[in-house]
Design a protein around this motif. Structure first.
Motif, PDB file in Angstrom:
ATOM      1  N   ALA A  59      -0.475   0.767   8.716  1.00 35.97           N
ATOM      2  CA  ALA A  59      -0.525   0.745  10.101  1.00 35.97           C
ATOM      3  C   ALA A  59      -1.666  -0.200  11.023  1.00 35.97           C
ATOM      4  N   MET A  60      -2.392   0.911  10.274  1.00 33.72           N
ATOM      5  CA  MET A  60      -4.367   0.380  10.259  1.00 33.72           C
ATOM      6  C   MET A  60      -5.037  -1.016  10.661  1.00 33.72           C
ATOM      7  N   VAL A  61      -4.379  -1.700   9.846  1.00 38.63           N
ATOM      8  CA  VAL A  61      -4.411  -3.007   9.538  1.00 38.63           C
ATOM      9  C   VAL A  61      -4.370  -4.189  10.842  1.00 38.63           C
ATOM     10  N   ALA A 117       6.658   0.083  22.184  1.00 36.14           N
ATOM     11  CA  ALA A 117       7.601  -0.811  22.746  1.00 36.14           C
ATOM     12  C   ALA A 117       8.542  -1.222  20.720  1.00 36.14           C
ATOM     13  N   PHE A 118       7.576  -1.648  19.621  1.00 36.06           N
ATOM     14  CA  PHE A 118       8.706  -2.268  18.542  1.00 36.06           C
ATOM     15  C   PHE A 118       7.538  -1.793  17.304  1.00 36.06           C
ATOM     16  N   PRO A 119       7.616  -0.317  17.222  1.00 36.16           N
ATOM     17  CA  PRO A 119       6.270  -0.339  15.900  1.00 36.16           C
ATOM     18  C   PRO A 119       6.651  -0.474  14.470  1.00 36.16           C
ATOM     19  N   GLU A 120       7.443  -1.152  14.887  1.00 33.25           N
ATOM     20  CA  GLU A 120       8.556  -1.407  12.712  1.00 33.25           C
ATOM     21  C   GLU A 120       6.753  -2.492  11.878  1.00 33.25           C
ATOM     22  N   PRO A 121       6.089  -3.612  12.597  1.00 38.27           N
ATOM     23  CA  PRO A 121       5.423  -4.150  11.765  1.00 38.27           C
ATOM     24  C   PRO A 121       3.933  -3.002  10.939  1.00 38.27           C
ATOM     25  N   MET A 122       4.038  -1.872  11.834  1.00 41.00           N
ATOM     26  CA  MET A 122       2.496  -1.010  11.705  1.00 41.00           C
ATOM     27  C   MET A 122       3.093  -0.314  10.821  1.00 41.00           C
ATOM     28  N   PHE A 123       4.937  -0.196  10.516  1.00 39.79           N
ATOM     29  CA  PHE A 123       4.863   1.344   9.237  1.00 39.79           C
ATOM     30  C   PHE A 123       6.245  -0.056   9.130  1.00 39.79           C
ATOM     31  N   PRO A 124       6.170  -0.423   7.525  1.00 43.72           N
ATOM     32  CA  PRO A 124       7.050  -0.976   6.933  1.00 43.72           C
ATOM     33  C   PRO A 124       7.517  -0.259   5.519  1.00 43.72           C
ATOM     34  N   ASN A 125       6.329   0.691   5.214  1.00 41.50           N
ATOM     35  CA  ASN A 125       7.105   2.068   4.530  1.00 41.50           C
ATOM     36  C   ASN A 125       7.372   3.339   5.211  1.00 41.50           C
ATOM     37  N   GLY A 126       7.457   3.363   6.718  1.00 44.91           N
ATOM     38  CA  GLY A 126       7.577   4.724   7.504  1.00 44.91           C
ATOM     39  C   GLY A 126       6.439   5.054   8.029  1.00 44.91           C
ATOM     40  N   THR A 127       6.449   6.280   8.082  1.00 45.01           N
ATOM     41  CA  THR A 127       5.278   7.178   9.459  1.00 45.01           C
ATOM     42  C   THR A 127       4.920   8.002   8.103  1.00 45.01           C
ATOM     43  N   ASN A 128       3.448   8.602   8.294  1.00 41.66           N
ATOM     44  CA  ASN A 128       3.416  10.291   7.686  1.00 41.66           C
ATOM     45  C   ASN A 128       3.589  11.082   8.383  1.00 41.66           C
ATOM     46  N   SER A 129       3.720  10.779  10.040  1.00 42.42           N
ATOM     47  CA  SER A 129       4.037  11.763  10.883  1.00 42.42           C
ATOM     48  C   SER A 129       4.410  11.444  12.167  1.00 42.42           C
ATOM     49  N   ARG A 130       4.397  12.030  13.571  1.00 42.57           N
ATOM     50  CA  ARG A 130       5.024  12.157  14.604  1.00 42.57           C
ATOM     51  C   ARG A 130       3.398  11.260  15.246  1.00 42.57           C
ATOM     52  N   ILE A 252      -3.257  -6.381   2.921  1.00 45.39           N
ATOM     53  CA  ILE A 252      -2.612  -4.820   3.076  1.00 45.39           C
ATOM     54  C   ILE A 252      -1.502  -4.911   3.167  1.00 45.39           C
ATOM     55  N   PHE A 253      -0.924  -5.972   4.876  1.00 44.64           N
ATOM     56  CA  PHE A 253      -0.113  -5.773   5.049  1.00 44.64           C
ATOM     57  C   PHE A 253       0.785  -6.255   4.545  1.00 44.64           C
ATOM     58  N   MET A 254       0.722  -7.060   3.455  1.00 44.74           N
ATOM     59  CA  MET A 254       2.054  -8.149   3.029  1.00 44.74           C
ATOM     60  C   MET A 254       1.985  -6.782   1.546  1.00 44.74           C
ATOM     61  N   LEU A 255       0.818  -6.522   1.404  1.00 44.37           N
ATOM     62  CA  LEU A 255       1.682  -5.320   0.247  1.00 44.37           C
ATOM     63  C   LEU A 255       2.384  -4.006   1.275  1.00 44.37           C
ATOM     64  N   GLY A 256       2.519  -3.685   2.124  1.00 45.56           N
ATOM     65  CA  GLY A 256       3.086  -2.780   2.818  1.00 45.56           C
ATOM     66  C   GLY A 256       4.559  -3.411   2.699  1.00 45.56           C
TER      67      GLY A 256
END
Length: 510
Positions: A59-61, A117-130, A252-256
């Protein structure tokens, strides 16, 4: 004619003194940043674990790339705008900076809303929390901080950058990660909340000296047409900045997307160590920009080539030393974060080599963004496309052969190293052609200094890890520093380590 020669020589010596002062400050900042980064890595790896760290890193990248785009290339473009548009009028300087801040905030808010609105690119492996979605709140603060630091660097205030990036931000994220972990309501989102807190503390750290130096705007009337023109002119710089930073984040982005979050976490831990030389390198850019733009204005291409060679050698000499110090005891360094992270040793080695290979590209780009923006952007696009293709191919190869998470991480690092080496070669050749003067930062003294350091480092790998770190690291550093000082540094290079450089017109004229 003689008077002009004296003035030019004196100006070149003055530019060298400013570059050396900035270099000393940034070298100190590197050491401070290294010390400050360790607590965060210990907390993130030991308390949160590789899986949570991997999701946070993915997400940070995205946040950092988007924020960099929203800063509109002002990290380097602001120096040229101020040099061309303000002159000696400090009030005009202030208003030009506020134009950049206003436009950056507008782009940042739009970008943050789109990611909500479109958070998917930040969280390819899901999120840790809300709490993770609130990372978008860091975008405007990050972008504005970039502009404030560029404004300070234009006046040769590098101390503010060191204080913000090397002290305030890393220590805040370290303390925040520890505090939020022990609060039940924020434990899972501790990394995200700590990052947001660090970015806003960094903004405040940069804002205070900026307001003291530039003050509030006076007679400022933003014009839509002028802001639109500024956006259009910034496009090549934005592209160059985003791609240059993107080459360090694309892996990192692609590893995700192609690897499990544990592999991303291991790679991120290695990257946080290896990226320290990269931050040292890019921190020279703000101090280079005003010197380069001044010489471009008067057409002194020979001085620019000399400055590129000088700063380029300083950077590669320091980076090679750092690579040896961190790379030779690589297993011991990665083992500090836990046994699972030793698998990232190969990735660490490739990442450190990548930063050494990239040194020429970054220094060359500091000039190319002013004199060949479109060609520089085209090269950067080609390089990041090469990196993407290599990353996918190597990761897929490691997965097909079942080599494990460590090899998947190392594959991404190897792709980065190859791409950055190509970038350095092509950009250096282009700059040499445009300036009609050599710009290379390579000297054989680097090999003479590295060889005995490698031997010393290899000897210490046979000892227990704690001895390798406690005694081996100083031994490697001391061996390398002694040889590079005696065989590699001439009188011009040693200016970096002098507190004061006083130009001597008579000597310069002779």
């Amino acid at each position: 004619m003689g008077s002009r020669c004296v003035t030019t020589a004196a100006d070149d010596q003055d530019d060298l003194a400013k570059l050396a002062k900035g270099g000393r400050t940034n070298t100190l900042g590197f050491a401070i940043r290294l010390i400050a980064r360790i607590p965060f890595l210990v907390i993130a790896t030991r308390l949160y674990g590789a899986e949570s760290l991997g999701r946070f890193a993915s997400a940070m990248v995205v946040i950092e790339i988007v924020a960099l785009i929203c800063s509109l290339g002002e990290k380097r473009g602001l120096a040229q705008r101020l040099s061309e548009g303000a002159g000696e009028n400090r009030g005009a300087e202030s208003n030009l900076v506020y134009d950049g801040i206003l436009l950056s905030l507008a782009f940042s808010c739009v970008a943050a809303l789109l990611l909500v609105a479109f958070p998917e690119p930040m969280f390819p492996n899901g999120t840790n929390s809300r709490w993770d979605i609130w990372l978008v709140a860091a975008i405007p603060a990050f972008a504005v901080t970039e502009i404030l630091l560029a404004a300070q660097a234009y006046r040769f205030d590098i101390a503010t950058m060191v204080r913000t990036r090397a002290i305030v931000e890393p220590w805040t994220i370290s303390i925040g990660a520890g505090v939020f972990f022990f609060i039940p309501a924020t434990r899972d989102g501790g990394l995200a909340l700590a990052y947001i807190t660090s970015i806003y503390c960094g903004l405040l750290s940069a804002l205070w000296p900026f307001l003291r130096g530039y003050g509030l705007p006076k007679g400022w009337r933003p014009e839509a047409r002028a802001l639109l023109a500024m956006s259009s002119r910034a496009f090549p710089l934005v592209g160059a900045d985003a791609i240059e930073r993107g080459t360090r984040l694309l892996d990192i982005f692609m590893l995700g997307f192609f690897a499990p979050p544990q592999a991303v976490g291991i790679y991120y831990a290695a990257q946080q160590i290896a990226s320290l030389p990269q931050k040292l390198k890019t921190s020279f850019e703000p101090i280079l920009s005003p010197v380069i733009t001044k010489n471009l204005r008067i057409g002194n291409m020979g001085a620019i080539a000399a400055q590129v060679r000088q700063v380029g050698f300083w950077i590669i000499a320091i980076q090679l030393g750092i690579a040896l110090v961190l790379g030779m005891p690589g297993e011991a360094v990665m083992g500090l974060w836990g046994p699972d992270y030793v698998a990232g040793t190969a990735a660490l080695a490739f990442l450190l080599a990548a930063e050494v290979a990239a040194s020429m590209a970054v220094v060359s780009e500091s000039v190319l963004v002013y004199i060949a923006r479109k060609r520089n952007l085209a090269i950067s696009v080609g390089v990041i496309a090469l990196q993407a293709a290599l990353t996918i191919a190597l990761i897929e190869g490691a997965e097909v052969y079942g080599l494990g998470k460590g090899y998947e991480a190392a594959s991404a690092a190897a792709a980065l190293m190859i791409a950055l080496a190509v970038s350095s070669l092509v950009k250096a050749l282009l700059l040499k052609h445009l300036l009609k003067a050599p710009v290379t930062n390579w000297r054989w003294a680097l090999v003479y200094a590295a060889a005995p350091a490698v031997v010393v480092g290899y000897v210490f790998t046979w000892l227990p890890e704690w001895m390798e770190l406690v005694f081996g690291v100083p031994a490697i550093l001391g061996t390398y520093a002694l040889v590079i000082w005696r065989r590699g540094f001439d009188d011009g290079d040693k200016v970096l380590f002098r507190k004061q450089v006083v130009p001597n017109p008579e000597t310069d004229l002779a």
